[in-house]
Design a protein around this motif. Structure first.
Motif, PDB file in Angstrom:
ATOM      1  N   ARG A 124      36.332  37.523   7.124  1.00 22.26           N
ATOM      2  CA  ARG A 124      35.375  36.511   7.581  1.00 22.26           C
ATOM      3  C   ARG A 124      34.622  36.949   8.839  1.00 22.26           C
ATOM      4  NH1 ARG A 124      38.549  32.451   9.220  1.00 22.26           N
ATOM      5  NH2 ARG A 124      36.786  31.087   9.572  1.00 22.26           N
ATOM      6  N   TYR A 151      28.121  35.901  12.791  1.00 24.48           N
ATOM      7  CA  TYR A 151      27.185  35.413  13.810  1.00 24.48           C
ATOM      8  C   TYR A 151      27.905  35.219  15.147  1.00 24.48           C
ATOM      9  CZ  TYR A 151      23.585  32.477  15.970  1.00 24.48           C
ATOM     10  OH  TYR A 151      22.635  31.960  16.814  1.00 24.48           O
ATOM     11  N   GLN A 162      27.731  21.854   6.907  1.00 23.96           N
ATOM     12  CA  GLN A 162      26.443  22.242   6.363  1.00 23.96           C
ATOM     13  C   GLN A 162      25.426  21.133   6.618  1.00 23.96           C
ATOM     14  OE1 GLN A 162      26.787  25.463   5.981  1.00 23.96           O
ATOM     15  NE2 GLN A 162      26.109  25.569   3.871  1.00 23.96           N
ATOM     16  N   VAL A 188      31.418  38.584   7.577  1.00 32.15           N
ATOM     17  CA  VAL A 188      30.597  37.854   6.609  1.00 32.15           C
ATOM     18  C   VAL A 188      29.657  36.927   7.368  1.00 32.15           C
ATOM     19  CG1 VAL A 188      30.662  36.137   4.747  1.00 32.15           C
ATOM     20  CG2 VAL A 188      32.322  37.998   4.783  1.00 32.15           C
ATOM     21  N   TRP A 189      28.376  36.944   6.977  1.00 31.74           N
ATOM     22  CA  TRP A 189      27.361  36.146   7.658  1.00 31.74           C
ATOM     23  C   TRP A 189      27.189  34.763   7.049  1.00 31.74           C
ATOM     24  CZ3 TRP A 189      25.046  37.676  12.125  1.00 31.74           C
ATOM     25  CH2 TRP A 189      25.239  39.023  12.495  1.00 31.74           C
ATOM     26  N   GLN A 190      27.507  34.597   5.777  1.00 26.14           N
ATOM     27  CA  GLN A 190      27.251  33.334   5.097  1.00 26.14           C
ATOM     28  C   GLN A 190      28.156  32.229   5.624  1.00 26.14           C
ATOM     29  OE1 GLN A 190      27.654  36.270   3.542  1.00 26.14           O
ATOM     30  NE2 GLN A 190      25.610  36.599   2.770  1.00 26.14           N
ATOM     31  N   THR A 191      27.554  31.062   5.843  1.00 29.10           N
ATOM     32  CA  THR A 191      28.320  29.892   6.251  1.00 29.10           C
ATOM     33  C   THR A 191      28.849  29.202   5.010  1.00 29.10           C
ATOM     34  OG1 THR A 191      26.305  28.555   6.228  1.00 29.10           O
ATOM     35  CG2 THR A 191      26.924  29.551   8.317  1.00 29.10           C
ATOM     36  N   GLY A 227      31.853  32.364   7.020  1.00 29.83           N
ATOM     37  CA  GLY A 227      31.554  33.613   7.712  1.00 29.83           C
ATOM     38  C   GLY A 227      31.489  33.436   9.220  1.00 29.83           C
TER      39      GLY A 227
END
Length: 193
Positions: free
Chosen positions: A133, A145, A191, A136-139, A142
């Motif tokens: 994790r 960031y 989200q 990994v950039w995806q929320t 991830g």
């Protein structure tokens, strides 16, 4: 049990050897017919990675994306990238979730991998499940960031402390005490549409 010892995907024929530091070409040259080795130049799926114990991760476009995909599918990354520092190398214990080899070992790579005890492979996979994790950039799961923010803050703090060693450090330099494990403990963000 995984059916493939080591998996690699990527272009060889359309690519100059310097593109992957010659790793892809050497791997294909030595192991195009080696049992347990799968090299796909065309389409591949995440199932190819999941069905493999190890995934070869040479240099190429998309800084280190093969490592991220390998970790996310619990395929142990086999990094052959001479003189390349990996993402967040100063924050993550790569030795716990990946293996690194010099280009000179590509010829014997299948034998070297087969010699790794099953217990060690299990430890590498467990660490992959823990640390993937961070890359990994995806929320929402991830954390790359946040890892980037931490890396930049720590670099800025190092410069600040070096330039003004006798002054009391500002509060923001506390990021020097934050670890990748702290970042990974953060709860997933909600989200928003």
């Amino acid at each position: 049990d995984n059916t493939t010892l080591i998996f690699m995907s990527g272009s060889v024929s359309n690519t100059a050897p310097w593109y992957s530091q010659g790793v892809r070409q050497a791997f294909l040259q030595w192991h195009s017919k080696t049992p347990g080795v799968v090299f796909k130049e065309g389409q591949w799926t995440l199932s190819d990675l999941r069905g493999s114990t190890f995934c070869l991760c040479p240099s190429g476009w998309g800084y280190g994306w093969r490592i991220y995909l390998a970790l996310a599918t619990l395929c142990v990354p086999v990094i052959v990238q001479p003189l390349v520092e990996q993402a967040f190398h100063d924050l993550l214990p790569y030795e716990k979730f990946s293996l690194s080899f010099p280009l000179s070992d590509v010829r014997n790579l299948p034998e070297l991998l087969r010699a790794i005890p099953r217990e060690k492979v299990c430890q590498l996979r467990a660490a992959a499940a823990k640390y993937y994790r961070a890359l990994v950039w995806q929320t929402p799961d991830g954390r790359a960031y946040e890892m980037l923010h931490l890396a930049l803050c720590r670099r800025a703090a190092e410069v600040r402390l070096r330039l003004r060693p006798h002054e009391k450090p500002p509060k923001w330099t506390r990021c020097m005490q934050v670890t990748a494990e702290d970042i990974l403990r953060l709860e997933p963000q909600e989200q928003h549409d």
